[in-house]
Design a protein around this motif. Structure first.
Motif, short mmCIF file in Angstrom:
data_model
loop_
_atom_site.label_atom_id
_atom_site.label_comp_id
_atom_site.label_asym_id
_atom_site.label_seq_id
_atom_site.Cartn_x
_atom_site.Cartn_y
_atom_site.Cartn_z
N LEU A 45 80.21 110.64 -5.00
CA LEU A 45 81.57 110.81 -4.48
C LEU A 45 81.89 112.30 -4.36
O LEU A 45 82.47 112.75 -3.37
N MET A 46 81.46 112.99 -5.39
CA MET A 46 81.71 114.42 -5.43
C MET A 46 81.06 115.10 -4.22
O MET A 46 81.63 116.02 -3.61
N THR A 92 78.28 124.59 -18.36
CA THR A 92 78.22 124.30 -16.91
C THR A 92 79.65 124.16 -16.38
O THR A 92 80.62 124.13 -17.17
N SER A 93 79.71 124.02 -15.05
CA SER A 93 81.02 123.69 -14.47
C SER A 93 81.24 122.19 -14.66
O SER A 93 80.28 121.41 -14.57
N PRO A 94 82.46 121.78 -14.90
CA PRO A 94 82.69 120.34 -15.08
C PRO A 94 82.46 119.58 -13.77
O PRO A 94 82.76 120.08 -12.69
N GLU A 95 81.89 118.38 -13.93
CA GLU A 95 81.66 117.52 -12.76
C GLU A 95 82.83 116.54 -12.65
O GLU A 95 83.61 116.37 -13.59
N LEU A 96 82.84 115.88 -11.52
CA LEU A 96 83.91 114.88 -11.29
C LEU A 96 83.88 113.80 -12.37
O LEU A 96 84.91 113.36 -12.88
N ARG A 97 82.66 113.39 -12.70
CA ARG A 97 82.47 112.35 -13.72
C ARG A 97 83.13 112.76 -15.04
O ARG A 97 83.79 111.96 -15.70
N ASP A 98 82.91 114.05 -15.41
CA ASP A 98 83.46 114.53 -16.68
C ASP A 98 84.98 114.48 -16.66
O ASP A 98 85.62 114.02 -17.61
N LEU A 99 85.50 114.93 -15.53
CA LEU A 99 86.96 114.96 -15.43
C LEU A 99 87.54 113.54 -15.43
O LEU A 99 88.55 113.26 -16.06
#
Lengths: 666, 324
Positions: free
Chosen positions: B190-191, B284-291
């Protein structure tokens, strides 16, 4: 639109044909029905009927009846009691029970009976059995009746002869009566002229008596006077004689004296005669008196007799009058009798049928088929065809609608520019195609089995009528399919509608059994009309023009149903979407409830799957540690999965399975 | 400024006692690829069905600024005829869509080839594997060159390669001008394809916007993953700043945070103080999943409200009261 409809038809046919069961049903059903019924009923005109019988003692008549039944291919089973026989009918061991009274004889002193017990629950068979039993009874009774009529006719003939004879006697009787009547008239004239009345005083018997007495008196007086005179004369003579003697004239004396003596002797004799006459007169007068007295008595008697005569005359006149009247009455009776006899004779003469056979059966009752056929298959063919077309039309169309609706593909249909009515039209034409296909198969397969003249000429009429009837059922099927929520519901509704149509089609129970007003309505039943069409075409060889009204009625159904379908199409779509909404909303609700029930496991598993998906993401180049980690997580997920309920398991299965495949590939 | 192809205003969907969606409002801009995120059963498919028009809202309204027949969709359950072959299904629906022979042939050739179903075109649909079925459904959803494409879990059962293919296809159609709305459990996918997101939680839309807007609203810039030697030490981390349990698995502890120096200062201090043995620390930079996991699974987690939202909050409360 035609291209789209053609696509829908193509698709529907493919859907049906690819379902092995459906194609089997479509192809084999008509063949199977026709073959089974054809083979079973070919040349078959009789029914195998078993009849139970019971009698305390079988008379000649009952035995004769039974043998008559047996000669009609009926299997007769004997029972020991009436109840056993009835029970056997109830349990279906025998089709009917015939009970004969032990005194089943023709003679008048016997009051014999034949009692039939028929199971009317076998509605169609009941009439056949009833017909069979009554035909046998009728046959038997006709023979007896013929014998009795023979006797009766011989008596009538004898009576006729006697009447002829007696008719002459009756004429004689009338003539005699005429004579008698004239005798009575004469007698009356005679009697009536008699006047047995006489005034006996006119006879003046007392005058006669007085006259007789007077005569006697006068006679005796005269006689006495004469006697006296004679005595005086004698004395005078004596004096004369003395005088003469005194004259002493001898001569004178001699001359006179003898004469005087003579005269005196004469006087004496006269006197004696007078005395004798007087006596005689007295005696005669006495006799006359006695006679008169007798005459008086006689007249009195006569008077009495006359009175009696008068009374008798009056009575006689009365009797004569009565006699005359009676003679008139008798004559009238004779005339009446003569008239009656004449009428009887006329009536007897008018009886120009004197054959007992003719009287026992004045006209030959012959039930003949309007067609030369008697094969059951021929007669059943219209019904089989109607039912087949009904069921195929209803079931295929409703099934196709349900297949369309139950398929998730229908959602895609609804969102295409193609309107649902086009899809319905496609279903309609697909079903019609199948029905026509089955119709043709049926016709081809039945042709060798039935003996219908010009069979293939009638085919075109039947085909046209199928094209009118079948669409009605197809449209009903489409409406059923559209109204039903599920395939089961559609099937149940289809069966229900088919059942109603069959019940009120006259196939099971004759429509004539319903009230007249109701009958008119039932004759609008499309199945009734369909059956009527095939019956007219195949059994009665009728032309289409003879069933115009029925054809128009069926066309009215067709138009009405088609308009209904168009009008209801939007409603059906709305209903479908509403159901879809319900389904869609129920699905998450269940999931949510499941989730609540397995909340911990659910959350853990979701988390593990997310983690697994992340690891197995195609972007990641997996290291051995990652693969091991993924396997470990998978096993952990599997352990949790096994604890879940069935519904929740289904929810996770695909995802877990995919992960399993991915891991296996690694 | 792009026009809205879909406008949902205060959409509530209730059935009997069940509330499926509560006061949902969002806009979908024309030509956007929009991802809908949410837990299973939160109402993603329901929302897509509402957009397609298969479900009518109980209250509120959804405006579609396009011809309804120009919508293509692929839901979780494939919508085609199982008894027809792949090709027959394509041809059937192509004709129902009113495509010309040429259009149909062109689209069929392209889609079958692209999604690698060409070799299976003569195969009966019910005999296809789950992935193939999904691909066929996606083909059918794209067959009529729709302006709005709704894809519910389009890559659900696909292998990574085909997932990429589908994502590529989405990009192709998006480039052709189609607006695409999709859901997927593969948040990384999705990202990759989505420009905007809608996040559903408790039957409501809790976020609508781009990833950057999401980061900003969550007040997050970094994702720090610490791999511990001892798994039991994980418990110790629960006490510290913005620890997210749902992101942490076994001996891994993940933190989402905004400031790097301050966070590490605190973190190192904590590790040292508790004598925790750390295998690895990864930033790392946060991913969509993390958010998403942080937002959805953490009950205490809340978004930084917009000014407008704050203003509207009282209104929303009022509306909720009315609905209640």
């Amino acid at each position: 639109m035609i291209r789209t409809i053609f696509e829908v038809i193509k698709k529907d046919l493919k859907l049906l044909m690819r379902s092995k069961f459906s194609s089997l049903v479509i192809l084999l059903t008509p063949l199977l029905i026709i073959l089974i019924t054809g083979v079973a009923l070919e040349n078959q005109t009789n029914f195998y009927i078993t009849v139970g019988t019971y009698s305390q003692s079988y008379s000649h008549l009952s035995k004769s009846y039974i043998s008559n039944l047996e000669s009609n291919s009926v299997i007769v089973e004997y029972f020991d009691s009436e109840q056993e026989c009835i029970d056997a009918v109830k349990i279906g061991k025998v089709h009917a029970c015939v009970v004969f009274s032990p005194d089943l004889r023709i003679e008048e002193k016997y009051n014999g009976f034949i009692r039939f017990y028929v199971d009317y629950s076998h509605l169609n068979l009941a009439w056949i059995i009833k017909d069979l039993l009554f035909t046998s009874a009728e046959q038997e009774s006709k023979e007896i009746s013929q014998n009795l009529i023979d006797d009766l006719i011989s008596v009538v003939e004898l009576t006729n002869e006697n009447v002829d004879k007696e008719k002459a006697e009756l004429t004689n009787l009338a003539t005699s009566n005429d004579k008698l009547s004239s005798i009575f008239s004469t007698l009356y004239s005679y009697i009536s002229v008699l006047h047995p009345e006489y005034d006996l005083s006119k006879l003046k018997i007392s005058d006669l008596s007085d006259a007789a007495s007077s005569l006697k008196l006068k006679s005796t007086g005269v006689i006495s006077l004469a006697s006296n005179k004679l005595s005086e004369l004698s004395s005078s003579l004596d004096s004369l004689k003395s005088t003469i003697s005194a004259m002493n004239n001898s001569e004178v004396e001699a001359t006179l004296l003898p004469k005087i003596d003579q005269m005196k002797a004469d006087i004496v004799s006269y006197q004696q005669l007078l005395t004798s006459n007087k006596n005689s007169i007295e005696s005669e007068a006495g006799a006359l008196e006695s006679y008169i007295s007798n005459l008086k008595s006689a007249i009195d008697e006569l008077s009495q007799i006359l009175n009696q005569v008068k009374i008798s005359q009056e009575k006689s006149i009365e009797y004569v009058n009565d006699g005359k009247q009676e003679a008139v009455n008798l004559l009238n009776y004779i005339f009446s009798l003569q008239k009656s006899i004449n009428e009887i004779e006329k009536k007897i003469d008018e009886i120009n049928i004197l054959s007992s056979g003719k009287i026992a059966e004045p006209f030959k009752t012959e039930i003949k088929s309007v067609t030369p056929e008697k094969q059951s298959i021929t007669l059943l063919f219209p019904i089989i065809l109607s039912l087949m077309i009904l069921f195929v039309s209803l079931v295929v169309s409703s099934t196709l609608v349900q297949m369309e609706k139950q398929s998730e593909a229908h959602i895609r249909n609804i969102t295409t520019p193609t309107k649902t009515i086009v899809i319905s039209l496609g279903i309609f034409l697909t079903t019609l195609f199948i029905v026509l296909f089955q119709f043709i198969i049926s016709m081809i397969s039945i042709a060798p089995l039935v003996n219908i003249p010009n069979f293939f000429l009638r085919f075109s009429s039947a085909l046209l009528l199928t094209l009118i009837s079948s669409p009605v059922f197809i449209l009903i099927g489409i409406l059923i399919g559209s109204l039903s929520k599920s395939e089961q519901g559609s099937l149940i509704l289809t069966i229900l509608v088919a059942l109603l149509l069959i019940i009120f089609s006259g196939m099971i129970y004759p429509l004539e059994g319903f009230p007249r007003g109701f009958q008119m309505v039932l004759k609008l039943n499309p199945l009734y009309l369909s059956n009527y069409f095939y019956n007219q075409v195949f059994v009665k060889d009728a032309a289409l023009s003879q069933m115009l009204l029925q054809i128009l009625t069926q066309i009215c159904w067709l138009i009405g149903l088609f308009i209904s379908l168009i009008l209801l199409q939007d409603l059906f779509d709305e209903k479908f979407l509403s159901r879809h909404t319900t389904k869609a909303l129920h699905r998450p609700k269940k999931k949510a409830s499941n989730k609540r029930a397995n909340s911990q496991e659910y959350a853990k598993l979701t988390k593990l799957l997310l983690e697994l998906n992340h690891i197995l993401s195609p972007k990641n180049k997996l290291t051995k540690d990652q693969v091991d980690e993924a396997k470990r997580l998978y096993l952990e997920a599997l352990a949790i999965y096994q604890k879940l309920d069935k519904r929740t398991k289904e929810e996770f299965f695909d995802e877990l399975n995919l992960i399993h495949k991915k891991l296996s590939a690694l | 400024m792009k026009m809205n192809i879909v406008e949902a205003k205060n959409v509530t969907l209730a059935y009997k006692n069940y509330l499926a969606l509560k006061d949902v409002s969002f806009n979908i801009k024309k030509g956007t690829v929009l991802g809908i995120l949410g837990e299973s059963g939160v109402g993603k498919t329901t929302l897509l069905s509402l957009i397609v028009g298969l479900i009518k809202p109980s209250s509120g309204r959804i405006l579609l600024n396009l011809d309804k027949t120009k919508i293509g969709f692929s839901f979780q359950t494939p919508s085609f005829f199982d008894e027809l072959t792949v090709e027959e299904n394509i041809e059937y629906f192509g004709k129902l869509f009113g495509l010309s022979k040429t259009e149909l042939a062109r689209n069929k050739k392209f889609l079958l080839g692209f999604l690698e179903l060409k070799d299976y075109s003569k195969k009966i649909a019910k005999e296809l594997s789950g992935g193939m079925r999904k691909r066929l459904d996606v083909i059918l959803s794209l067959l009529n060159d729709p302006e709005l494409i709704i894809l519910d879990e389009p890559v659900g059962e696909l292998d990574p390669f085909l997932r990429e293919k589908v994502n590529e296809l989405i990009s192709i159609y998006n480039k052709k001008g189609a607006t695409i709305v999709l859901t997927s459990h593969y948040l990384s996918d999705l990202m990759d394809v989505c420009e905007e997101f809608i996040i559903l939680k408790d039957k409501s839309v809790i976020f609508s916007g781009s990833f950057e807007e999401l980061l900003s609203k969550l007040d997050v810039n970094y994702k720090t993953q610490i791999v511990l030697e001892n798994e039991r030490d994980v418990e110790l981390f629960k006490t510290i700043f913005r620890y997210n349990e749902s992101l942490s698995v076994r001996n891994k502890v993940i933190f989402l945070h905004k400031d790097k120096p301050l966070f590490y200062k605190l973190l190192l201090h904590f590790i040292k103080k508790n004598n925790i043995k750390v295998k690895e620390i990864k930033v790392t930079s946060p991913e969509l999943r993390d958010l998403f996991l942080d937002l959805v699974s953490n009950k205490e987690r809340s978004l930084k409200p917009d000014k407008a939202e704050e203003e509207n909050k009282s209104d929303v409360d009022k509306k909720e009261q009315t609905l209640a």
